[in-house]
Design an enzyme around this catalytic site. Structure first.
Site, PDB file in Angstrom:
ATOM      1  NE  ARG A 128      -3.577  -2.242   2.750  1.00 24.81           N
ATOM      2  CZ  ARG A 128      -3.327  -3.419   3.305  1.00 24.81           C
ATOM      3  NH1 ARG A 128      -2.108  -3.657   3.821  1.00 24.81           N
ATOM      4  NH2 ARG A 128      -4.248  -4.356   3.372  1.00 24.81           N
ATOM      5  CG  HIS A 141      -5.070   0.556  -3.332  1.00 26.93           C
ATOM      6  ND1 HIS A 141      -4.310   0.427  -2.183  1.00 26.93           N
ATOM      7  CD2 HIS A 141      -6.009  -0.430  -3.270  1.00 26.93           C
ATOM      8  CE1 HIS A 141      -4.776  -0.586  -1.460  1.00 26.93           C
ATOM      9  NE2 HIS A 141      -5.792  -1.121  -2.100  1.00 26.93           N
ATOM     10  CE1 TYR A 163      -6.955  -7.302  -6.474  1.00 25.28           C
ATOM     11  CE2 TYR A 163      -6.879  -8.653  -4.492  1.00 25.28           C
ATOM     12  CZ  TYR A 163      -6.792  -7.410  -5.102  1.00 25.28           C
ATOM     13  OH  TYR A 163      -6.547  -6.292  -4.346  1.00 25.28           O
TER      14      TYR A 163
END
Length: 326
Positions: free
Chosen positions: A144, A275, A310
């Site tokens: 991150r 991100h 994902y």
């Protein structure tokens, strides 16, 4: 120093200061502290500054319904407000609230935006150092943006080939990949930090910020190379807790601006940000047939269902289903 908690009175008299103190004692992160205090304040203002002790289930229900019905808030926004108010009543005020009946905001399932490998490299190559190196770590290690910025020199293990993320989301530590291709540039970055540290020492700048009162336990550690931020700011800043002049890390908005400009230069028209590199990291690993549990560990996800999102990205990319035309 937006990630360093501001000082509070030893015996706070203001209600929100008392709430902040309780949150810190409870061990929650600074970002959670700010989110909770924000929503508690908004709840108080919505009810014309009535004290929370004089309110309860009906007022909470009215406010949460207002968020979805009038403010058109998302499900996640409403959930943040709910969590803050439940913490306030169930934990801080010790006035348990049960069986709330309010209008839930409509939950939308959004598939994360990802870069193709070519797009990611194109964007990275349009960024200047050291911001390019930060983007490489986000894409190559799934970090991150705040995790990159908070890296200390000691968190990069060149010999073992991994990066340690300290106090990540949920106060968890984890290790992730150190891309071999960036090692020479990272070693050069450490030398830059070392030279900057020598300059700061010679000009009387205070040592780097140390978490959890470590400065008192190890007074000299703030001037040691290992504890320095890997990506220090060019400018000095004042520590809000001690008024000491220190060198903190690069601000998030700085790297975010560089990435946004690079996306534009690369002529990529996706709704993307820093991100997106992290999303792309997870998607590349799935495409390479890595185990979902292993990806969960590298990403630092508590719930594997977060990692499973994902899989939907791969479906949308056509990783499994081929067009009849093809």
């Amino acid at each position: 120093m937006d990630d360093i908690r501001t000082p509070l009175p030893v015996s706070p008299t203001k209600f929100l200061d008392q709430v902040r103190t309780f949150i810190r004692i409870d061990g929650k992160s600074y970002s959670t502290e700010n989110v909770y205090v924000y929503w508690i304040k908004q709840f108080i203002l919505f009810h014309n500054k009535a004290h929370p002790r004089d309110m309860g289930k009906n007022e909470i229900t009215a406010y949460l319904t207002h968020l979805s019905a009038t403010r058109d808030a998302s499900a996640n926004t409403q959930k943040l407000a709910l969590n803050a108010l439940m913490f306030l009543y169930n934990r801080f005020l010790q006035q348990p609230v049960e069986k709330l009946e309010f209008r839930y905001a409509k939950k939308t399932m959004r598939t994360p935006t990802v870069f193709t490998h070519a797009e990611a490299l194109n964007i990275i190559n349009n960024i200047v150092m050291p911001y390019k190196l930060m983007a490489q770590l986000m894409y190559g290690g799934g970090l991150r943006v705040n995790e990159v910025l908070r890296l200390r020199v000691k968190d990069v293990d060149f010999s073992m080939g991994y990066i340690v993320i300290r106090d990540g989301k949920g106060f968890k530590d984890r290790t992730t990949l150190l891309p071999k291709s960036v090692i020479p540039d990272l070693q050069q970055q450490v030398k830059i930090v070392e030279n900057l540290l020598a300059f700061d020492k010679s000009t009387g700048v205070s040592g780097v910020y140390m978490p959890n009162l470590l400065e008192k336990k190890y007074p000299s550690a703030g001037h040691s190379l290992g504890w320095q931020f890997l990506f220090p700011s060019q400018d000095l800043s004042r520590d809000p807790r001690s008024d000491a002049i220190r060198r903190h890390h690069v601000y998030p908005t700085t790297i975010q601006t560089h990435v946004k400009q690079a996306i534009k230069k690369a002529n990529i028209h996706k709704q993307a940000s820093c991100h997106t590199f992290r999303h792309s990291f997870a998607t590349r690993l799935l495409q390479a047939k890595y185990d979902l549990k292993q990806i969960q560990t590298l990403m630092g996800h508590t719930d594997i269902r977060t990692t499973e999102i994902y899989l939907h990205v791969l479906d949308e990319l056509g990783d499994k289903v081929k067009s009849p035309l093809d």
